[in-house]
Design a protein around this motif. Structure first.
Motif, mmCIF file in Angstrom:
data_model
loop_
_atom_site.group_PDB
_atom_site.id
_atom_site.type_symbol
_atom_site.label_atom_id
_atom_site.label_comp_id
_atom_site.label_asym_id
_atom_site.label_seq_id
_atom_site.Cartn_x
_atom_site.Cartn_y
_atom_site.Cartn_z
ATOM 1 N N LYS A 187 -4.401 7.030 2.081
ATOM 2 C CA LYS A 187 -3.896 5.670 1.887
ATOM 3 C C LYS A 187 -4.401 5.160 0.549
ATOM 4 O O LYS A 187 -5.553 5.357 0.196
ATOM 5 C CB LYS A 187 -4.365 4.754 3.015
ATOM 6 C CG LYS A 187 -3.799 5.125 4.366
ATOM 7 C CD LYS A 187 -4.273 4.176 5.447
ATOM 8 C CE LYS A 187 -3.710 4.604 6.788
ATOM 9 N NZ LYS A 187 -4.135 3.700 7.855
ATOM 10 N N LEU A 215 1.233 5.183 1.286
ATOM 11 C CA LEU A 215 0.785 6.000 2.403
ATOM 12 C C LEU A 215 1.331 7.416 2.258
ATOM 13 O O LEU A 215 2.531 7.602 2.041
ATOM 14 C CB LEU A 215 1.272 5.403 3.724
ATOM 15 C CG LEU A 215 1.044 3.902 3.907
ATOM 16 C CD1 LEU A 215 1.799 3.376 5.108
ATOM 17 C CD2 LEU A 215 -0.433 3.622 4.046
ATOM 18 N N GLU A 223 0.834 -1.197 0.000
ATOM 19 C CA GLU A 223 0.000 0.000 0.000
ATOM 20 C C GLU A 223 0.872 1.253 0.000
ATOM 21 O O GLU A 223 2.006 1.239 0.465
ATOM 22 C CB GLU A 223 -0.910 0.005 1.229
ATOM 23 C CG GLU A 223 -1.925 -1.105 1.228
ATOM 24 C CD GLU A 223 -2.723 -1.175 2.519
ATOM 25 O OE1 GLU A 223 -2.345 -0.523 3.514
ATOM 26 O OE2 GLU A 223 -3.733 -1.897 2.530
#
Length: 169
Positions: A124, A117, A115
């Motif tokens: 996110k 960030l 992911e």
């Protein structure tokens, strides 16, 4: 000395000595008004700056990043000089901008989850760039990849492509 020879005096009512003094209440009222004016000017200047991106696009839109074998299958490489992530998976290669779509901060990739960030405002993004939390209005931009005549991969930073578009290598 007669009455006409005396120097003229101002009446006591108009004398500075008997003028009403500025009270604490008047001072606090003026201080509140000036504080509000200064705060309004600060907010106005900040809101004028808001639409200006924190990261400006590079002057050169197309950048050679090297041959395909420089990016091993199953890796994600951050090219910090152009703020782009190059990801090579089983289906091919793709590039995503690491610039957050909220205010232009640089999103970092979590190595474990994949992911992205945003450290500034908490946005996110999933590993495919789709936004799932935070103030970002849209996902990370996928950028066009192509082969140059010399066989190197070229990223076109000004051409966004549909998410999922990959370069077959």
């Amino acid at each position: 000395m007669n009455h006409n020879d005396q120097p003229s005096h101002t009446p006591l009512e108009t004398s500075e000595r008997f003028a009403p003094k500025t009270g604490r209440r008047d001072f606090l009222g003026l201080a509140a008004i000036w504080s509000a004016v200064i705060a309004f000017v600060g907010v106005l200047l900040g809101s004028i700056r808001l639409p200006i991106p924190a990261v400006f696009p590079e002057s050169e839109a197309k950048v050679k990043i090297g041959p395909p074998d420089a990016f091993a299958k199953g890796t994600a490489t951050h090219l910090s000089h152009i703020n782009v992530w190059v990801i090579h998976d089983e289906q091919g290669m793709y590039a995503m901008s690491s610039i957050c779509t909220h205010l232009g901060c640089i999103a970092h990739r979590d190595a474990e989850s994949g992911e992205f960030l945003c450290p500034c405002h908490g946005s996110k993004f999933k590993s495919d760039g789709k936004v799932f939390a935070g103030p970002a209005p849209s996902g990370l931009h996928w950028l066009a990849l192509a082969f140059a005549p010399d066989g190197q991969i070229v990223i076109d930073q000004r051409t966004n492509v549909k998410a999922g578009t990959r370069l077959k290598v």
